[in-house]
Motif scaffolding. Structure first.
Motif, PDB file in Angstrom:
ATOM      1  N   CYS A   1       0.824  -1.216   0.000  1.00 39.70           N
ATOM      2  CA  CYS A   1       0.000   0.000   0.000  1.00 39.70           C
ATOM      3  C   CYS A   1       0.853   1.258   0.000  1.00 39.70           C
ATOM      4  O   CYS A   1       0.390   2.326  -0.399  1.00 39.70           O
ATOM      5  N   GLY A   2       2.091   1.150   0.476  1.00 35.70           N
ATOM      6  CA  GLY A   2       2.995   2.302   0.414  1.00 35.70           C
ATOM      7  C   GLY A   2       2.869   3.268   1.566  1.00 35.70           C
ATOM      8  O   GLY A   2       3.462   4.349   1.525  1.00 35.70           O
ATOM      9  N   ILE A   3       2.117   2.925   2.608  1.00 35.02           N
ATOM     10  CA  ILE A   3       1.978   3.842   3.753  1.00 35.02           C
ATOM     11  C   ILE A   3       3.331   4.012   4.451  1.00 35.02           C
ATOM     12  O   ILE A   3       3.749   5.132   4.753  1.00 35.02           O
TER      13      ILE A   3
ATOM     14  N   ALA B   1       5.575   6.235   2.404  1.00 34.69           N
ATOM     15  CA  ALA B   1       5.182   7.645   2.427  1.00 34.69           C
ATOM     16  C   ALA B   1       5.551   8.325   3.744  1.00 34.69           C
ATOM     17  O   ALA B   1       5.840   9.515   3.762  1.00 34.69           O
ATOM     18  N   PHE B   2       5.510   7.592   4.845  1.00 30.17           N
ATOM     19  CA  PHE B   2       5.736   8.228   6.148  1.00 30.17           C
ATOM     20  C   PHE B   2       7.166   8.081   6.651  1.00 30.17           C
ATOM     21  O   PHE B   2       7.498   8.597   7.701  1.00 30.17           O
TER      22      PHE B   2
ATOM     23  N   GLN C   1       8.008   4.733  12.638  1.00 37.03           N
ATOM     24  CA  GLN C   1       6.748   5.144  11.992  1.00 37.03           C
ATOM     25  C   GLN C   1       6.210   4.047  11.069  1.00 37.03           C
ATOM     26  O   GLN C   1       5.009   3.818  11.013  1.00 37.03           O
TER      27      GLN C   1
ATOM     28  N   GLU D   1       6.529   0.806  11.200  1.00 41.16           N
ATOM     29  CA  GLU D   1       5.915  -0.293  11.946  1.00 41.16           C
ATOM     30  C   GLU D   1       4.592   0.146  12.571  1.00 41.16           C
ATOM     31  O   GLU D   1       3.590  -0.560  12.512  1.00 41.16           O
ATOM     32  N   LEU D   2       4.597   1.362  13.150  1.00 36.28           N
ATOM     33  CA  LEU D   2       3.395   1.848  13.827  1.00 36.28           C
ATOM     34  C   LEU D   2       2.243   2.037  12.844  1.00 36.28           C
ATOM     35  O   LEU D   2       1.093   1.730  13.163  1.00 36.28           O
ATOM     36  N   LEU D   3       2.530   2.527  11.641  1.00 37.07           N
ATOM     37  CA  LEU D   3       1.466   2.888  10.705  1.00 37.07           C
ATOM     38  C   LEU D   3       1.164   1.794   9.689  1.00 37.07           C
ATOM     39  O   LEU D   3       0.332   1.980   8.806  1.00 37.07           O
ATOM     40  N   CYS D   4       1.804   0.639   9.791  1.00 37.75           N
ATOM     41  CA  CYS D   4       1.503  -0.451   8.848  1.00 37.75           C
ATOM     42  C   CYS D   4       0.171  -1.088   9.226  1.00 37.75           C
ATOM     43  O   CYS D   4       0.041  -1.665  10.302  1.00 37.75           O
TER      44      CYS D   4
ATOM     45  N   LEU E   1      -5.221  -0.515  11.252  1.00 39.34           N
ATOM     46  CA  LEU E   1      -4.621   0.361  12.255  1.00 39.34           C
ATOM     47  C   LEU E   1      -5.537   0.513  13.459  1.00 39.34           C
ATOM     48  O   LEU E   1      -5.082   0.533  14.599  1.00 39.34           O
TER      49      LEU E   1
ATOM     50  N   LYS F   1      -5.222  -2.572  15.390  1.00 40.64           N
ATOM     51  CA  LYS F   1      -3.962  -2.556  16.135  1.00 40.64           C
ATOM     52  C   LYS F   1      -4.116  -1.712  17.398  1.00 40.64           C
ATOM     53  O   LYS F   1      -3.662  -2.093  18.479  1.00 40.64           O
TER      54      LYS F   1
END
Lengths: 68, 273
Positions: free
Chosen positions: A14-16, A19-20, A47, A49-52, B27, B30
């Protein structure tokens, strides 16, 4: 320096994370899987890992001693 | 790699989940497991109840006692569970259509009863699973498959409904603010009463594409730039609020929960518990 663990079976490209990432460490390949192409630039902010949303990328920051 | 501690709350064999690339539901899920871990809820004493929709698929991926119920009816099922066994921690996962349209009445009466539930509404502003029909939370002038010339009806603000209907904890956060969302869910779990948390998530496939909002990452950047913490929001002049929305805990109040008042009623009537 950080160690990346990418669970490819979960990644949907997805590329999130790309991008971050503040240091442009990651890239999505033609098969829609993410790779850490410049891991030496990683500052270990976490970031990606957190936003995946797919729980596919994990980044472990190594301390300087262990990296040597 | 050290396995992440929240991974034990997922049904490993069910992953990867079926949500689209870039979807924010993962998310929000999570954030829920992060909150559960922080509060130390035991897996055998936590029940996840969900309705129908993209969001409600989450119960199938989470390793607790889970219940995937009828459309819009997650809150009544959860009320039954909480009444039958008040020891259980009951968490409801629902979507914007499931919660405010099909289950709208159950939602407001759940708030009114103040049952000790934690309801997390994944708000993607669209019916994603069925093909992008407009939902009650789709903003004005957005394109959906049921509004090809743009929506002409004002959207619901689910947090306002919950506050007006009597919920005792109301908050909102976004998929971008994962840790903040987890903190709100944790506070909702702590609250003894009906807690409502709106998790604003992106739907790049059914909503973003039609409205040219870009990829999932672009939609998350929009959340980052337009979500304002409540304390800052209150100081914003009206003209600067355009295109922005507040996040944070909107309401917290102490009201006796339904189980307590029901037990009192049983005592008064001379019944046996």
């Amino acid at each position: 320096m950080s160690v990346f663990t990418i669970r490819e079976e979960r990644c949907k490209g997805c590329g999130i994370c790309v991008a971050f990432c503040p240091k442009n460490v990651l890239e999505v390949d033609a098969l829609s899987k993410v790779h850490a192409v410049r891991p030496e630039d990683c500052i270990g902010c976490g970031q990606c890992e957190l936003l995946c949303p797919d729980f596919a990328i994990f980044v472990d920051k190594m301390d300087r001693e262990a990296a040597k | 790699m050290m396995e992440r501690s929240y991974e034990k709350y997922f049904r490993e064999g069910r992953l990867p989940h079926i949500w689209c690339p870039g979807c924010g539901n993962g998310l929000a899920m999570k954030a829920i497991v992060m909150a559960i871990e922080e509060k130390g809820l035991p897996q055998d004493e936590t029940v996840i109840v969900s309705g129908i929709g993209c969001s409600s698929r989450a119960s199938g991926y989470m390793d607790f006692d889970t219940l995937h119920t009828a459309h819009g009816r997650a809150i009544p099922f959860a009320t039954g569970i909480k009444l039958a066994n008040p020891r259980l921690h009951v968490i409801v996962i629902t979507g914007d259509g499931d919660c405010t349209a099909i289950g709208g009445n159950h939602f407001i009466h759940g708030c009114r009863r103040n049952v000790d539930l934690t309801v997390i509404m994944f708000n993607n502003e669209i019916y994603g699973m069925t093909g992008g029909q407009g939902s009650p939370t789709t903003p004005l002038d957005r394109l959906t498959t049921t509004a090809p010339y743009g929506t002409s009806v004002r959207p619901f603000d689910a947090c306002h409904i919950a506050m007006a209907a009597g919920a005792t904890y109301v908050g909102r956060s976004t998929a971008y603010h994962v840790r903040h969302l987890a903190k709100l869910i944790g506070e909702g779990i702590d609250n003894k009463g009906f807690s409502f948390i709106e998790a604003y998530v992106q739907c790049p496939t059914a909503y973003g594409r039609k409205n040219r909002l870009g990829s999932g990452a672009d939609m998350m950047k929009h959340m980052r730039d337009s979500a304002v913490m409540l304390s800052a929001w209150e100081k914003l002049p009206a003209d600067k609020r355009q295109g922005k929305f507040p996040i944070g805990c909107f309401l917290k109040r102490e009201v006796e929960d339904f189980n307590t008042s029901y037990e009192e009623l049983v005592d008064r009537a001379g019944g046996v518990r």
